[in-house]
Structures are given as structure tokens and as C-alpha cells.
Scaffold this motif. Structure first.
Motif, PDB file in Angstrom:
ATOM      1  N   VAL A  81      20.267 -11.804   4.233  1.00 38.48           N
ATOM      2  CA  VAL A  81      22.110 -11.567   5.217  1.00 38.48           C
ATOM      3  C   VAL A  81      22.897  -9.961   5.928  1.00 38.48           C
ATOM      4  N   ASN A  82      22.387  -9.541   4.768  1.00 38.84           N
ATOM      5  CA  ASN A  82      22.422  -7.918   4.677  1.00 38.84           C
ATOM      6  C   ASN A  82      21.155  -7.412   6.054  1.00 38.84           C
ATOM      7  N   LEU A  83      20.239  -7.909   6.106  1.00 39.67           N
ATOM      8  CA  LEU A  83      19.377  -7.569   7.465  1.00 39.67           C
ATOM      9  C   LEU A  83      20.493  -7.775   9.043  1.00 39.67           C
ATOM     10  N   SER A  84      20.886  -9.115   8.469  1.00 42.87           N
ATOM     11  CA  SER A  84      21.816  -9.444   9.868  1.00 42.87           C
ATOM     12  C   SER A  84      22.647  -8.393  10.409  1.00 42.87           C
ATOM     13  N   ASP A  85      23.070  -7.941   9.269  1.00 44.71           N
ATOM     14  CA  ASP A  85      23.860  -6.600   9.781  1.00 44.71           C
ATOM     15  C   ASP A  85      23.515  -5.897  10.263  1.00 44.71           C
ATOM     16  N   LEU A  86      22.627  -5.249   9.906  1.00 48.15           N
ATOM     17  CA  LEU A  86      22.181  -4.175  10.312  1.00 48.15           C
ATOM     18  C   LEU A  86      21.462  -4.324  11.735  1.00 48.15           C
ATOM     19  N   ALA A  87      21.284  -5.983  12.240  1.00 53.83           N
ATOM     20  CA  ALA A  87      20.576  -6.253  13.142  1.00 53.83           C
ATOM     21  C   ALA A  87      21.647  -5.590  13.999  1.00 53.83           C
ATOM     22  N   ALA A  88      22.506  -6.988  14.225  1.00 53.33           N
ATOM     23  CA  ALA A  88      24.605  -6.596  14.783  1.00 53.33           C
ATOM     24  C   ALA A  88      24.914  -5.586  15.184  1.00 53.33           C
ATOM     25  N   MET A  89      23.786  -4.271  14.004  1.00 55.96           N
ATOM     26  CA  MET A  89      24.343  -3.303  15.110  1.00 55.96           C
ATOM     27  C   MET A  89      23.298  -2.067  15.460  1.00 55.96           C
ATOM     28  N   GLY A  90      22.433  -2.890  15.625  1.00 54.97           N
ATOM     29  CA  GLY A  90      20.660  -2.106  16.261  1.00 54.97           C
ATOM     30  C   GLY A  90      20.803  -1.431  15.602  1.00 54.97           C
ATOM     31  N   ALA A  91      20.409  -0.859  14.177  1.00 56.82           N
ATOM     32  CA  ALA A  91      19.567  -0.522  12.490  1.00 56.82           C
ATOM     33  C   ALA A  91      18.262  -1.223  12.784  1.00 56.82           C
ATOM     34  N   ARG A  92      17.687  -0.733  12.898  1.00 53.44           N
ATOM     35  CA  ARG A  92      16.283  -0.582  11.461  1.00 53.44           C
ATOM     36  C   ARG A  92      15.832  -1.057  10.433  1.00 53.44           C
ATOM     37  N   PRO A  93      15.490  -0.967   9.575  1.00 56.60           N
ATOM     38  CA  PRO A  93      16.022  -1.470   8.101  1.00 56.60           C
ATOM     39  C   PRO A  93      15.110  -0.585   7.675  1.00 56.60           C
ATOM     40  N   ILE A  94      15.312   0.340   6.760  1.00 61.97           N
ATOM     41  CA  ILE A  94      15.249   1.871   5.955  1.00 61.97           C
ATOM     42  C   ILE A  94      14.691   0.948   4.637  1.00 61.97           C
ATOM     43  N   GLY A  95      15.535   0.364   4.260  1.00 67.77           N
ATOM     44  CA  GLY A  95      15.613  -0.110   2.281  1.00 67.77           C
ATOM     45  C   GLY A  95      16.682  -0.832   1.977  1.00 67.77           C
ATOM     46  N   ALA A 121      11.318  -8.578   2.365  1.00 67.90           N
ATOM     47  CA  ALA A 121      11.297  -7.531   2.575  1.00 67.90           C
ATOM     48  C   ALA A 121      10.377  -7.337   2.846  1.00 67.90           C
ATOM     49  N   ASN A 122       9.093  -7.593   3.062  1.00 70.26           N
ATOM     50  CA  ASN A 122       7.896  -7.664   3.278  1.00 70.26           C
ATOM     51  C   ASN A 122       7.995  -8.230   4.917  1.00 70.26           C
ATOM     52  N   GLN A 123       8.554  -8.894   5.659  1.00 70.39           N
ATOM     53  CA  GLN A 123       8.982  -9.266   7.146  1.00 70.39           C
ATOM     54  C   GLN A 123       9.357  -8.223   7.670  1.00 70.39           C
ATOM     55  N   TYR A 124      10.305  -7.920   6.993  1.00 77.82           N
ATOM     56  CA  TYR A 124      10.893  -6.985   8.026  1.00 77.82           C
ATOM     57  C   TYR A 124      11.042  -5.163   7.523  1.00 77.82           C
ATOM     58  N   SER A 125       9.961  -4.753   7.182  1.00 74.36           N
ATOM     59  CA  SER A 125       9.046  -3.943   5.869  1.00 74.36           C
ATOM     60  C   SER A 125      10.279  -3.445   6.177  1.00 74.36           C
ATOM     61  N   CYS A 126      11.497  -3.567   4.931  1.00 77.13           N
ATOM     62  CA  CYS A 126      12.288  -2.926   4.459  1.00 77.13           C
ATOM     63  C   CYS A 126      12.380  -3.241   2.665  1.00 77.13           C
ATOM     64  N   PRO A 127      11.961  -1.938   2.100  1.00 79.66           N
ATOM     65  CA  PRO A 127      11.661  -2.079   0.577  1.00 79.66           C
ATOM     66  C   PRO A 127      12.787  -1.702  -0.464  1.00 79.66           C
ATOM     67  N   LEU A 128      12.606  -2.220  -1.511  1.00 77.40           N
ATOM     68  CA  LEU A 128      13.456  -1.831  -2.825  1.00 77.40           C
ATOM     69  C   LEU A 128      13.263  -0.597  -2.819  1.00 77.40           C
TER      70      LEU A 128
END
Ligand code: ADP
Ligand code: MG
Length: 341
Positions: A81-95, A121-128
Motif C-alpha cells: 500500500v505504501n508502494l502504491s502511493d509512490l506509484a501514484a505520483m510516478g516515483a521509483r522506490p528507493i527504500g 521488497a525484493n519484487q520492487y527492489s525496495c530495501p528496508l
């Protein structure tokens, strides 16, 4: 294994369930993470020409999930759900960071939770990259960070009069799953299996968001229900809209339900985490191309219009283009909070 007489300390717990999974990812990251878990802060290298998007979402037991919720699915959903918010603005996940309150140290629960969390996290390359761990009523709070080239974030406020309104994927399945779980609707087992993942493991549309940079004028992810969430775009962009109710994209499973259930769930059902966006008419072919590349349906459901008074901000049309009468619209939307002013 730690026995009950030798309980895990806080640092062992962080190491075993969170740092280990994070370390497994860090080896080949090019995300500008100078330092992850282990110090007082994580450190990021700012990237020239990029803005950093930051979003937080909290899940509280008893409020957002039931006490017996499957921990693996919870781990997946909390990050998704957090990655979905990044997606909605066009952001690429950092972590992301994870703040978690645990009523007790239950290693079986933590193992499953971490499995779900790191799968996403692995699927979207978004480390903790950090967090906090404390005793308390079960609460999961994630903050996700992403990059966007400066000025390219897709805001809710960017819709222009005459834009097409689009929706990704299909909507209403998460609500249909909930209805089945609550015994509001009796769903055959095979139908339930088709859609239940739509409620438990939403798919953040990261690639779509990135491709919509410079294409969409406005966007958001649908967490509370399509028509309610669309109103946030309309309000912030100071436009109105006409939406064709029958054009809302619905799964084959939802289409087996009565017309009124279909319409209500697609229009107002929450938890789908699809993207609703607006774009100028001359982007139609680009958007159809994006849909093909991602193998993801993108459906035009209406258009934005000149701002009219608040009560008529959103007009629903039937397939002949006739305005649905007010009583019908109210009936359709009556279960929906955002319309209750
Ligand atoms: P501090 O007391 O300085 O806030 P902590 O002792 O809480 O630090 O945490 C030690 C390290 O472990 C920090 O780097 C913190 O970011 C990390 N950490 C703590 N809890 C979590 C968690 N749930 N997930 C990931 N990292 C965590
Ligand atoms: Mg400290």
C-alpha cells in the motif's frame, strides 16, 4: 531456536527478522543508500535533478486488519500500500523504514510477516533501511521513499478541463472479496479464489506510474473507492467530471453479480489500489501503447469538464450518455463516506 526461557532481545529480533532480509538485498543496490540498518539514521545520497517522494501508511490491528490476520499477507500488504502511493505520483522506490509495535515476540508470526514483507521488497527492489521496534498493541507503520525527476511528479492538482479519465486494471474485486468474507454475498469457491488476492495482496502499479510521467496530468491510487478518490483530483484541480458508470472496468468474476452490485462495488469499493489518472486526448495512443507494454488494461471512464457547483462536481452517466437521476446516484453511493458531507 530461542526457547521461552531465553527470549529474543530487541536487537536479536531486529537482526534476525529485519536486518538479515535487508542485507540480502543490499549487495547490488544502485539506489543511493549510503547506510542502511544499524546506526541512529540511515543515509541517502541525494541524486542531482531528482526529487524524493515520501509516504507513510499505518496498519493497526482491530482497525485495518483482524487479530487473526495471516501475517505473511499482512507483511505483503503493509509494504504494497505504501508502494502504491509512490506509484501514484510516478516515483521509483528507493527504500523503506518499518516502525512496528508487537504485543509479544512470536517467532512464527515474525517469520511469516518478514517473508511477506521481503517478497514485496525484493519484487520492487525496495530495501528496508531502518525503523523502530517496540512492545505494544500490534501496529505496523511503513514509510517508503522514492525518486522522481524534478518537476515530473504526477500530482492530484494537475487535471485540465477536457482530460480523459482513466483507470488501470479493474475495480471492485477487493470489495467483492470482503462481501464474501462477511457473508454479504455467497460466492462460489472458484470465484472467490479468482479474486481474493486482490484484497490481500494488492499490486502496486510502479511501472505504470513511471510510464505516466509526462503523460498523465493528475493521478492517485484508489484506496477508498474510485468515485470518492476521483473527487480528490477534481477538488484539487478545480474541475468537474462526467463518468460513464457502465464503463468502469470489472473482472469477469464481478460481472457475474447483479448490475447494481457491479456498479456499486466498482464505483465505491475500496482497497483495489489501482491508479486513476487524467490525461489530454492527444495522449490516447501513447496510453494504449503503455497498456500493451505492461499487459495491463487501461480504461477510459469519462472526462473532466469545466468546474460547476460542488453538488454536481461528479455526474454519472448511463451508456446512452443520459445523466443518472439524483436518487439513483445517491442510492449507489449511499454506503460511501466521502459523499456524506
Ligand atoms: P535508536 O535507539 O537509535 O532509535 P534502535 O535501537 O531503535 O535505534 O534501532 C537500531 C537500528 O535498528 C537502527 O538502525 C534502526 O533503524 C534499526 N531498526 C529498528 N527497528 C527496526 C525495524 N523494525 N526494521 C528495520 N530496522 C529497524
Ligand atoms: Mg539513536
Amino acid at each position: 531456536m530461542h526457547s521461552e526461557s531465553n527470549p529474543l532481545g530487541e536487537f536479536d529480533l531486529i537482526q534476525r527478522f529485519f536486518k538479515a532480509g535487508a542485507d540480502a538485498m543490499h549487495s547490488n543496490n544502485d539506489k543511493g543508500i549510503a547506510l542502511g540498518i544499524g546506526d541512529d539514521c540511515a543515509l541517502l545520497w541525494p541524486v542531482a535533478g531528482e526529487e524524493i517522494a515520501i509516504t507513510s501508511d499505518m496498519l493497526v490491528e482491530g482497525r485495518h486488519f483482524l487479530p487473526n490476520a495471516n501475517p505473511e499477507l499482512l507483511g505483503r500488504k503493509a509494504l504494497a500500500v505504501n508502494l502504491s502511493d509512490l506509484a501514484a505520483m510516478g516515483a521509483r522506490p528507493i527504500g523503506f523504514t518499518l516502525a512496528i509495535a508487537l504485543p509479544k515476540i512470536d517467532t512464527v508470526w515474525l517469520d511469516a510477516f518478514a517473508r511477506g514483507l521481503f517478497a514485496v521488497a525484493n519484487q520492487y527492489s525496495c530495501p528496508l533501511i531502518g525503523g523502530d521496534t517496540t512492545a505494544g498493541p500490534l501496529t505496523i507503520s511503513i514509510t517508503a521513499l522514492g525518486n522522481i525527476p524534478s518537476g515530473k511528479a504526477i500530482r492530484r492538482s494537475g487535471a485540465q478541463v477536457g482530460d480523459d479519465i482513466w483507470v488501470s486494471g479493474c475495480v471492485g474485486d477487493a470489495r467483492l472479496t470482503l462481501a464474501a468474507l462477511r457473508y454479504e454475498i455467497k460466492l462460489p469457491e472458484e470465484d472467490f479464489k479468482q479474486i481474493e488476492s486482490r484484497m490481500h495482496t494488492p499490486t502496486p502499479r510502479i511501472e505504470l506510474g513511471i510510464k505516466l510521467r509526462g503523460v498523465a496530468n493528475a493521478a492517485l491510487d484508489i484506496s477508498d473507492g474510485l468515485l470518492g478518490d476521483l473527487q480528490h483530483i477534481l477538488k484539487q484541480s478545480q474541475v468537474s467530471a462526467e463518468v460513464f458508470l457502465e464503463q468502469l472496468p470489472k473482472s469477469a468474476t464481478l460481472q457475474k453479480q447483479s448490475e447494481s452490485i457491479q456498479n456499486q462495488f466498482a464505483a465505491t469499493g475500496g482497497d483495489d489500489y489501482e491508479i486513476c489518472f487524467t490525461a489530454p486526448l492527444d495522449k490516447r495512443s501513447v496510453i494504449d501503447q503503455i497498456s500493451k507494454e505492461l499487459n495491463l488494461p487501461l480504461t477510459r471512464i469519462g472526462s473532466t469538464t469545466e468546474k460547476v457547483d460542488e453538488a454536481k462536481r461528479l455526474r454519472l452517466l448511463n451508456k446512452n450518455g443520459d445523466l443518472l437521476d439524483n436518487a439513483k446516484t445517491v442510492e449507489l453511493l449511499k454506503s460511501f463516506d466521502h459523499f456524506a458531507k
